[in-house]
Design an enzyme around this catalytic site. Sequence first.
Site, PDB file in Angstrom:
ATOM      1  N   LYS A 291     -52.406  26.324 -36.957  1.00  0.00           N
ATOM      2  CA  LYS A 291     -52.188  25.419 -36.006  1.00  0.00           C
ATOM      3  C   LYS A 291     -52.956  24.263 -36.158  1.00  0.00           C
ATOM      4  O   LYS A 291     -53.738  22.778 -36.453  1.00  0.00           O
ATOM      5  CB  LYS A 291     -51.624  25.341 -35.110  1.00  0.00           C
TER       6      LYS A 291
ATOM      7  N   PHE B 200     -47.991  35.975 -30.397  1.00  0.00           N
ATOM      8  CA  PHE B 200     -46.829  34.844 -30.207  1.00  0.00           C
ATOM      9  C   PHE B 200     -46.032  33.972 -31.524  1.00  0.00           C
ATOM     10  O   PHE B 200     -47.042  33.160 -32.217  1.00  0.00           O
ATOM     11  CB  PHE B 200     -46.628  34.379 -28.784  1.00  0.00           C
ATOM     12  N   GLN B 201     -44.945  33.830 -31.472  1.00  0.00           N
ATOM     13  CA  GLN B 201     -44.141  33.651 -32.623  1.00  0.00           C
ATOM     14  C   GLN B 201     -45.336  33.529 -34.149  1.00  0.00           C
ATOM     15  O   GLN B 201     -45.072  32.238 -35.078  1.00  0.00           O
ATOM     16  CB  GLN B 201     -44.406  31.641 -32.245  1.00  0.00           C
TER      17      GLN B 201
ATOM     18  N   MET C  14     -11.992  35.901 -48.328  1.00  0.00           N
ATOM     19  CA  MET C  14     -11.659  36.223 -50.178  1.00  0.00           C
ATOM     20  C   MET C  14     -11.778  37.918 -49.558  1.00  0.00           C
ATOM     21  O   MET C  14     -11.397  39.089 -50.248  1.00  0.00           O
ATOM     22  CB  MET C  14     -12.949  35.699 -50.769  1.00  0.00           C
TER      23      MET C  14
ATOM     24  N   GLU D  24     -32.845  25.492 -38.317  1.00  0.00           N
ATOM     25  CA  GLU D  24     -33.438  25.660 -39.471  1.00  0.00           C
ATOM     26  C   GLU D  24     -32.804  25.524 -40.236  1.00  0.00           C
ATOM     27  O   GLU D  24     -33.193  25.426 -41.318  1.00  0.00           O
ATOM     28  CB  GLU D  24     -34.745  26.354 -38.768  1.00  0.00           C
TER      29      GLU D  24
END
Lengths: 184, 579
Positions: free
Chosen positions: B163, B113-114, B478, B51
């Site tokens: 959802k 969940f999630q 760097m 993502e």
Amino acid sequence: MSTHTLSVLVENSPGVLARVAGLFSRRAYNIDSLAVGPTENPDISRMTIVINVESHSLEQVIRQLDKLVNVIHIAELKLSDSVQAELLLVKISATSKNRFDVDAVLDTYGAAIVDEDADSMTIEATGDAAKISDLLNALERFGIRELAQSGLVAIERGSGSLADRTLSTQSIPTADSGQADYQN
Amino acid sequence: MSRKMSGASSLVQSLESAGVDVMFGIPGGAILPAYDPIFDSSIRHILVRHEQGAGHAATGYAQVTGRVGVCIATSGPGATNLVTPLADAAMDSVPLVAITGQVPSAAIGTDAFQEADIRGITMPFTKHNYLITDPNDIPRAIAEAFYIAGTGRPGPVLVDIAKDALQKETDFVWPSQLSLPGYHPQLEPENQAIKDAAALIAQSSKPVLYVGGGVIKANASKELMQLAELVGAPVVTTLMALGSFPDSHPQHFGMPGMHGTVGAVTALQKADLLITLGARFDDRVTGKLSTFAVNAKVIHADIDPAEIGKNRFADVPVVGDLKHTISALIPAIKAEFAKGRADLAPWLASMNKLRATYPLGYDAPKDGSLSPQYVIERISALTGPEAIYVAGVGQHQMWAAQFVKYENPRTWLNSGGLGTMGYAVPAAMGAKVGAPDATVWAIDGDGCFQMTNQELVTCALNNIPIKVAIINNESLGMVRQWQTLFYEGRYSNTNLESKRVPDFVKLADAMGCVGLTCDRPEDVDAIIKKANAINDQPVVVDFRVFRDAMVWPMVAAGTSNDDIKIAREMAPDWDSQEL
């Protein structure tokens, strides 16, 4: 260091308090008090925010606050142009023996007893910060058991209304071609 | 007109109505209902591998096209993986809309969940965000999100949709009007501010145009050119503004800041007037703020009123869209000049001399190994200024800023504000999708490349033939440079050993790309030409470069711009300059 009272009209939408509080926190602005409540318009809430400005200018705080999409209007309410009050609920130790002395204090400050039992009483008072502080000093000798205090709320003096002046809601036309119209 | 459909279909219809032609994303449980209508949509959905890649790709697309970039992910980890690109887009004012699925509304707040509170998480670095639980709110939220993201100071907007709101039936109605009582970007500058600015410009004998990324956002390069030539002052373009004004123009002094040119840094320091256009006085530009351009008055033009006075007091604030602002300034300045103006000749003479004395440069490595600056210089020379250059973060980014020649806006993409390592590959992918006919070179470091290179698989499978130059110094370069300069060469955890592992050629090959390698200066041109000739596959070139090359000039963090060094412990010879 100076203290300012901001009256902030916000959309009455979920998360708006978190947005404002989060902004103050992440930009390291100091909040002395914050009070949120409804206004005469059910779609709009008013936040009264007392801030302590030190390293950041008041102007910068207001501009950052104004960037929040849910913030509709911000006005600084000066002490001289506004009525400002806090609410105090304080529970003190008091018995029938010192009741007379308590009453004398309450009369002076326009405070009232809202609950009492054998050895305590709860007092309600409203007023500006100085008055509330003086009242608490005066009650100290009776023994303060618990106190709850609200943030400051304030309203402009006179007949004007922030909402009247600022809520000329503009409608933004959308277009079928969508984002093409949003760019320049 | 309204039609019955699922919330998911309403979402896709809304995105189509908002003009979306491409989006980058990955499906998952909570966003799954939306992926069914996406299957039939006219919108091209590019299935990424992470993502974060979707977010940076949307940014690359937006930076190249000027349109709003779109990314889409599921709830929980899908959404939190978008956090870095959203923060990146907020810092660099990139218009993005991120769509995330959320757990069903009844489960919100139960640690389902999630589940992750992505609206709460992204509040600090989105311009605005939404949590939608009622399918009827979807079209309005999408219309508002695109409007807010793309107008005013652009920025990312997140729309989190439960959802069940995607599953329920709703009426799709695309709103004809939006009501946003707290959002009114000011486009037109105030007349008085324009007059005041013009007066200051006419009085100034040492003006500098301090140009930031806002000029590119406002598509105001043409107007900037007219203004610059009218005023005749040196022009400095910040890291975010490269390309807004041609490098080849005689008034261009290069980039100011920590790794800016001596000419640009000193012009700002010695100016009596900063004509600031869409720049924000970032610490990487100002150095120690209290010592920055102490004799200069400041005109600060920006569309975001909160930028004005944030870091530096503005004598003349000008709030407005820069295209409008510069267009208004030009006739106002002409009117002032007609009355007379200060003489710029001594200022221009001394600045031109300084610039000529201290051009950007580098020493070829004594051991005959490949110089990273040379590689980047040759990529630019052989590919040209019509190509798009995308960098990660670190030494290679600064060299790409210094040694690629930019002539056009929207041809230089990098993570300026947040400094997001791993930006280059996915952003280059998005850039190529937005400008399919342009050659897109990602100039990446070996450290950055190992953070996000999986999107080369996406590129290979979706016919997105970008080119990647890995400037492989087998280090977090760097950080290593700072360890050399400030930590007595104690190289704690900066040795990546990436000349041994991984084998970048094999890795490229495994991901469906052409892999090339180069470690001799004499091979550089041939390899770049070979890479430029491949247009049906992504190309990765492992340029194995000199490890100890450093980025110069440098203003050490927290010090004054007056203390700029052109090499280690070497300051410009100020005594020979009349400033």
